[in-house]
Design a protein around this motif. Structure first.
Motif, PDB file in Angstrom:
ATOM      1  N   LEU A   1      53.090  26.412  39.813  1.00 41.00           N
ATOM      2  CA  LEU A   1      52.837  27.823  39.550  1.00 41.00           C
ATOM      3  C   LEU A   1      51.367  27.954  39.202  1.00 41.00           C
ATOM      4  CD1 LEU A   1      53.675  30.770  39.016  1.00 41.00           C
ATOM      5  CD2 LEU A   1      54.235  30.076  36.667  1.00 41.00           C
ATOM      6  N   LEU A   2      50.608  28.685  40.019  1.00 40.43           N
ATOM      7  CA  LEU A   2      49.185  28.884  39.747  1.00 40.43           C
ATOM      8  C   LEU A   2      48.974  30.301  39.252  1.00 40.43           C
ATOM      9  CD1 LEU A   2      46.172  27.532  41.671  1.00 40.43           C
ATOM     10  CD2 LEU A   2      46.142  29.880  40.826  1.00 40.43           C
ATOM     11  N   LEU A   3      48.444  30.404  38.063  1.00 34.62           N
ATOM     12  CA  LEU A   3      48.194  31.707  37.430  1.00 34.62           C
ATOM     13  C   LEU A   3      46.688  31.941  37.352  1.00 34.62           C
ATOM     14  CD1 LEU A   3      50.772  31.444  34.499  1.00 34.62           C
ATOM     15  CD2 LEU A   3      51.050  32.635  36.680  1.00 34.62           C
ATOM     16  N   GLN A   4      46.271  33.111  37.776  1.00 38.39           N
ATOM     17  CA  GLN A   4      44.851  33.471  37.805  1.00 38.39           C
ATOM     18  C   GLN A   4      44.539  34.447  36.676  1.00 38.39           C
ATOM     19  OE1 GLN A   4      42.128  32.786  40.289  1.00 38.39           O
ATOM     20  NE2 GLN A   4      41.139  33.515  38.419  1.00 38.39           N
ATOM     21  N   LEU A   5      43.514  34.112  35.901  1.00 39.24           N
ATOM     22  CA  LEU A   5      43.052  35.021  34.856  1.00 39.24           C
ATOM     23  C   LEU A   5      41.641  35.465  35.207  1.00 39.24           C
ATOM     24  CD1 LEU A   5      44.051  36.172  32.125  1.00 39.24           C
ATOM     25  CD2 LEU A   5      42.724  34.390  31.006  1.00 39.24           C
ATOM     26  N   GLY A   6      41.380  36.746  35.060  1.00 38.12           N
ATOM     27  CA  GLY A   6      40.085  37.285  35.439  1.00 38.12           C
ATOM     28  C   GLY A   6      40.142  37.876  36.842  1.00 38.12           C
ATOM     29  N   ASP A   7      39.127  38.612  37.184  1.00 43.03           N
ATOM     30  CA  ASP A   7      39.065  39.286  38.475  1.00 43.03           C
ATOM     31  C   ASP A   7      38.804  38.267  39.587  1.00 43.03           C
ATOM     32  OD1 ASP A   7      38.679  40.929  40.638  1.00 43.03           O
ATOM     33  OD2 ASP A   7      36.954  42.009  39.799  1.00 43.03           O
ATOM     34  N   SER A   8      39.774  38.084  40.477  1.00 46.44           N
ATOM     35  CA  SER A   8      39.640  37.096  41.550  1.00 46.44           C
ATOM     36  C   SER A   8      38.471  37.415  42.485  1.00 46.44           C
ATOM     37  CB  SER A   8      40.938  36.997  42.349  1.00 46.44           C
ATOM     38  OG  SER A   8      41.271  38.253  42.913  1.00 46.44           O
ATOM     39  N   ALA A   9      38.026  38.685  42.513  1.00 46.89           N
ATOM     40  CA  ALA A   9      36.891  39.055  43.366  1.00 46.89           C
ATOM     41  C   ALA A   9      35.588  38.418  42.871  1.00 46.89           C
ATOM     42  CB  ALA A   9      36.744  40.578  43.397  1.00 46.89           C
ATOM     43  N   ARG A  10      35.605  37.906  41.636  1.00 46.42           N
ATOM     44  CA  ARG A  10      34.397  37.301  41.074  1.00 46.42           C
ATOM     45  C   ARG A  10      34.295  35.817  41.405  1.00 46.42           C
ATOM     46  NH1 ARG A  10      33.784  38.668  34.876  1.00 46.42           N
ATOM     47  NH2 ARG A  10      31.808  37.617  35.320  1.00 46.42           N
ATOM     48  N   ILE A  11      35.314  35.248  42.015  1.00 43.29           N
ATOM     49  CA  ILE A  11      35.266  33.828  42.375  1.00 43.29           C
ATOM     50  C   ILE A  11      34.258  33.634  43.504  1.00 43.29           C
ATOM     51  CG2 ILE A  11      36.610  31.844  43.158  1.00 43.29           C
ATOM     52  CD1 ILE A  11      39.097  33.163  42.039  1.00 43.29           C
ATOM     53  N   ARG A  12      33.344  32.704  43.327  1.00 46.88           N
ATOM     54  CA  ARG A  12      32.259  32.508  44.278  1.00 46.88           C
ATOM     55  C   ARG A  12      32.106  31.027  44.633  1.00 46.88           C
ATOM     56  NH1 ARG A  12      32.576  37.292  44.311  1.00 46.88           N
ATOM     57  NH2 ARG A  12      30.963  38.874  43.947  1.00 46.88           N
ATOM     58  N   GLY A  13      31.327  30.775  45.669  1.00 48.46           N
ATOM     59  CA  GLY A  13      30.872  29.442  46.010  1.00 48.46           C
ATOM     60  C   GLY A  13      31.989  28.444  46.250  1.00 48.46           C
ATOM     61  N   ASP A  14      31.828  27.253  45.694  1.00 49.70           N
ATOM     62  CA  ASP A  14      32.791  26.173  45.908  1.00 49.70           C
ATOM     63  C   ASP A  14      34.166  26.517  45.342  1.00 49.70           C
ATOM     64  OD1 ASP A  14      30.806  24.580  47.114  1.00 49.70           O
ATOM     65  OD2 ASP A  14      30.112  23.887  45.141  1.00 49.70           O
ATOM     66  N   ALA A  15      34.195  27.259  44.237  1.00 47.72           N
ATOM     67  CA  ALA A  15      35.479  27.657  43.670  1.00 47.72           C
ATOM     68  C   ALA A  15      36.244  28.545  44.643  1.00 47.72           C
ATOM     69  CB  ALA A  15      35.267  28.382  42.339  1.00 47.72           C
ATOM     70  N   LEU A  16      35.531  29.447  45.309  1.00 49.94           N
ATOM     71  CA  LEU A  16      36.171  30.303  46.309  1.00 49.94           C
ATOM     72  C   LEU A  16      36.695  29.469  47.477  1.00 49.94           C
ATOM     73  CD1 LEU A  16      36.909  33.096  47.374  1.00 49.94           C
ATOM     74  CD2 LEU A  16      34.573  33.272  48.321  1.00 49.94           C
ATOM     75  N   THR A  17      35.929  28.478  47.886  1.00 53.48           N
ATOM     76  CA  THR A  17      36.382  27.586  48.958  1.00 53.48           C
ATOM     77  C   THR A  17      37.691  26.910  48.590  1.00 53.48           C
ATOM     78  OG1 THR A  17      34.103  27.153  49.674  1.00 53.48           O
ATOM     79  CG2 THR A  17      35.773  25.540  50.317  1.00 53.48           C
ATOM     80  N   MET A  18      37.789  26.434  47.363  1.00 56.47           N
ATOM     81  CA  MET A  18      39.011  25.744  46.926  1.00 56.47           C
ATOM     82  C   MET A  18      40.180  26.718  46.770  1.00 56.47           C
ATOM     83  SD  MET A  18      38.133  22.757  47.137  1.00 56.47           S
ATOM     84  CE  MET A  18      36.640  21.775  47.222  1.00 56.47           C
ATOM     85  N   ALA A  19      39.880  27.950  46.361  1.00 52.22           N
ATOM     86  CA  ALA A  19      40.938  28.961  46.268  1.00 52.22           C
ATOM     87  C   ALA A  19      41.486  29.266  47.664  1.00 52.22           C
ATOM     88  CB  ALA A  19      40.396  30.229  45.616  1.00 52.22           C
ATOM     89  N   GLN A  20      40.609  29.342  48.647  1.00 53.19           N
ATOM     90  CA  GLN A  20      41.042  29.604  50.019  1.00 53.19           C
ATOM     91  C   GLN A  20      41.843  28.436  50.580  1.00 53.19           C
ATOM     92  OE1 GLN A  20      37.178  30.394  51.697  1.00 53.19           O
ATOM     93  NE2 GLN A  20      37.266  32.602  51.264  1.00 53.19           N
ATOM     94  N   LYS A  21      41.436  27.215  50.275  1.00 52.56           N
ATOM     95  CA  LYS A  21      42.184  26.042  50.742  1.00 52.56           C
ATOM     96  C   LYS A  21      43.587  26.018  50.143  1.00 52.56           C
ATOM     97  CE  LYS A  21      38.548  22.752  51.949  1.00 52.56           C
ATOM     98  NZ  LYS A  21      38.057  21.357  51.767  1.00 52.56           N
ATOM     99  N   TRP A  22      43.688  26.439  48.895  1.00 55.14           N
ATOM    100  CA  TRP A  22      44.997  26.520  48.234  1.00 55.14           C
ATOM    101  C   TRP A  22      45.898  27.494  48.992  1.00 55.14           C
ATOM    102  CZ3 TRP A  22      48.894  25.256  45.250  1.00 55.14           C
ATOM    103  CH2 TRP A  22      49.694  26.220  44.640  1.00 55.14           C
TER     104      TRP A  22
END
Length: 505
Positions: free
Chosen positions: A88-109
Motif C-alpha cells: 500500500l503506497l500512500l502519498q502525502l503532499g501535492d503529487s504535482a510537486r514531485i520532480r526530477g528523479d523522484a518523479l521518474t520513480m513514481a512513474q515507474k511505480w
C-alpha cells in the motif's frame, strides 16, 4: 577506483546534512553517476534490509513525501510488489510537486501496475511501515497534515523502517522538529548524519544501518568530517601492553577530592573506578567523618581526612593529577578544597559540585577536563537544559570557548572536544541502564586515572568515555533496569586487557 562496500559495520566519520548533499552532487555532476541510479540503489538497499530484518512481512505500507526521500520510497514499493508482497503506497503532499528523479520513480511505480493513494490514515493491519516522508533538509517544525501523519505512524503497532533519517528529526543536531517518527531501524545513505547519534537521535533512529551507495571513496576527501564517532573497539587500539619491569610509579598517582559529610558514596565510586582503570596509586582527600570508613572493602585506596582549614599541599605534592567534585558540596569545606585544587598547577578533572562552583565564578584554563551533564552545562552557560539538548554540538563549542581545556558533554551520544582542529568526538556506545546515580562519578574516576597515567587530556577523555560506555554495555547484558553504577566496576579490568591476550571474553 576503490568503492566503499556495503557493510553492517558503521563508519566512524559523521557529517552534517549539507555535506552529504555535497557528496551526492559531486557523484552526479563530476563522476557522472545518474541521480536515478543512486535513488534506485537506495530503494534497493532499503528493500534488502526489509527482507533481512522482517522476512515474514507480507503486507507493506510505504508513506512517501514529494522529495527525493519519497522517490526512494517509490523504489521500495516497486521492488516489494515485484517480490510478491502486498504493498500500500500512500502519498502525502501535492503529487504535482514531485520532480526530477523522484518523479521518474513514481512513474515507474505506476508503469509496473502500482497504485498511489492519498494519505487518509494508516491501515489497521500492516506488517511494516516504510517512512519515506521527509529527508535531511528539514529546517522548521513539522506541522499540519505532515505532523498528523507522523503521529499516526507513531501510534501504529507495526514496526517502522526509516529511509535515510526518521522524518522530523534534525540530522545535524538530533533535535525533534516538533514531532518525529520513532523508527525501529534507519538505513542512512552516503554519509552518517551526526544528529542520529546524539540528542534525541538514538531514541528515534532505532537500529542504525549504513550504505554508501557505491560512491567512489575519493569523493569523501572533499569534505572534512563534522564529527568522529568513537567506541571502545577502536579506542582500545590506542593502549599498549605494560612493560614486564613496570612498577606502580610508572602509572601515576591520582588525588581525588570530594565527599563532604554524608556524601561519601560518589567519591568512593570515582576512586575505585580510578584504581580499576590502572592508576598506580589512588589517594582520596575527604571529610574527616568519611575518611575512616571510605576504604572499607577496598583497602588499596589511601584515604585522608581533610578538615576545611587544613591544606591539601602535602597530598598535591605527591599527585600527578587531580579529580574534584563528586560529593564535594558547595559549602565552606568544598569551596576551600576547590580553590586549593585550582591553585595546584596540576591537570584537573572537574565534575559535579566543582562544576557548580565554577558556574558561580567562571574562569578559563587549558589544563583541565570538564565533564558536565546537560543540566550542569546549562548552569555553566546560563541556559536551560532544553537549550543545551536542542543543539549539543553548539553547546559543546560554547563550553570550550568559554572555559578552555577539554570538554565532555555527557548524555546519550556523549560529545568531546579539546579545542584543537580535530572534529569533536561522539561516543555511540552506552545504554539507558547507565542513567543511574553514580554513573558520572565512575566516568570521572576513569578519565582522571588515564590523565594521571600520562595520556594527554583530549585522549584521556575520549578513551575514558568509550571505556565507560563499553563497561555499561557489558553490565547491561543482564538487563538495563536495575543496573547500578557499581555494576560497571567489574567490567573495566577485562575491557582494558582484551587486546593483550590476558583475558578471554
Amino acid at each position: 577506483m576503490r568503492v566503499l562496500p556495503y557493510t553492517e559495520s558503521l563508519p566512524y566519520a559523521l557529517y552534517r546534512a549539507d555535506q552529504v548533499r555535497a557528496f551526492d552532487r559531486i557523484a552526479i555532476e563530476e563522476y557522472e553517476i545518474p541521480g536515478a541510479d543512486l535513488m534506485q540503489r537506495a530503494g534497493s538497499r532499503i528493500f534488502q534490509l526489509l527482507q533481512a530484518s522482517w522476512p515474514a512481512a507480507r503486507h507493506i505500507t510505504v508513506i512517501c513525501g514529494t522529495g527525493n526521500n519519497g522517490g526512494d520510497g517509490f523504489v521500495v514499493a516497486r521492488l516489494a510488489r515485484q517480490a510478491g508482497l502486498e504493498v500500500l503506497l500512500l502519498q502525502l503532499g501535492d503529487s504535482a510537486r514531485i520532480r526530477g528523479d523522484a518523479l521518474t520513480m513514481a512513474q515507474k511505480w505506476e508503469e509496473a501496475g502500482g497504485e498511489t493513494a492519498p494519505f487518509p490514515g494508516l491501515p489497521r493491519k500492516t506488517d511494516l511501515i516504510i517512512d519515506a516522508l521527509l529527508g535531511t533538509g528539514l529546517e522548521r517544525d513539522v506541522t499540519g497534515a505532515w505532523a498528523e501523519a507522523i503521529e499516526s505512524i507513531n501510534r501504529h503497532q507495526a514496526p517502522v523502517l526509516a529511509v535515510d533519517i526518521p522524518s522530523g528529526l534534525n540530522s545535524d543536531t538530533g533535535q525533534v522538529m516538533g514531532i518525529a517518527v520513532r523508527a525501529d531501524a534507519t538505513l542512512s545513505f552516503i554519509g552518517l548524519k551526526q544528529g542520529m547519534f546524539t540528542g534525541a537521535g538514538p531514541d528515534y533512529c532505532g537500529r542504525i544501518h549504513f550504505d554508501a551507495l557505491e560512491l567512489p571513496a575519493r569523493i569523501y576527501s572533499r569534505q572534512i568530517l563534522s564529527a568522529r564517532r568513537i567506541d571502545w573497539k577502536k579506542q582500545s587500539q590506542l593502549l599498549a601492553p605494560r612493560r614486564r619491569t613496570a612498577h606502580k610509579g610508572d602509572f601515576g598517582h591520582l588525588l581525588l577530592i570530594g565527599g563532604d559529610r554524608g556524601f561519601s558514596g560518589a567519591i568512593r565510586l570515582a576512586a575505585e573506578a580510578a584504581a580499576r582503570t590502572g592508576t598506580g596509586l589512588v589517594s582520596v582527600a575527604t571529610h574527616p567523618d568519611n575518611a575512616p570508613l571510605l576504604n572499607i572493602g577496598r583497602p588499596e585506596l589511601m584515604c585522608h581526612a581533610v578538615a576545611k582549614d587544613e591544606s591539601l599541599a602535602p597530598l598535591i605534592e605527591r599527585a600527578d593529577a587531580i579529580a574534584i567534585g563528586p560529593g564535594l558540596g558547595r559549602g565552606e569545606w568544598g569551596r576551600s578544597l576547590y580553590q586549593q585544587a585550582l591553585a595546584s598547577g596540576l591537570p584537573l578533572v572537574v565534575d559535579a559540585d566543582a562544576l557548580n562552583l565554577l558556574a558561580q565564578a567562571p574562569i578559563k584554563r587549558s589544563d583541565w577536563i570538564l565533564t558536565p551533564h546537560p543540566g550542569e552545562a546549562g548552569r555553566l552557560l546560563g541556559e536551560k537544559t532544553s537549550q543545551i539538548q536542542a543543539n549539543r554540538f553548539e553547546a559543546l563549542k560554547s563550553l570550550q570557548e568559554r572555559f578552555g581545556g577539554t570538554q565532555v558533554l555527557k548524555g546519550a551520544g556523549t560529545l568531546i572536544t579539546d579545542g584543537s582542529s580535530r572534529p569533536p568526538a561522539l561516543c555511540s556506545d552506552g545504554n539507558p541502564g547507565m542513567a543511574t546515580g553514580g554513573s558520572g562519578d565512575i566516568l570521572t574516576g576513569i578519565i582522571a586515572a588515564l590523565l594521571a597515567q600520562g595520556f594527554e587530556p583530549g585522549l584521556a577523555a575520549e578513551l575514558g568515555v568509550a571505556l565507560h560506555a563499553a563497561a555499561g554495555d557489558r553490565a547491561a547484558v543482564q538487563g538495563e533496569r536495575g543496573m547500578l553504577a557499581g555494576d560497571l566496576l567489574p567490567e573495566l579490568r577485562p575491557l582494558l586487557n582484551l587486546e593483550f591476550g590476558t583475558y578471554e571474553a
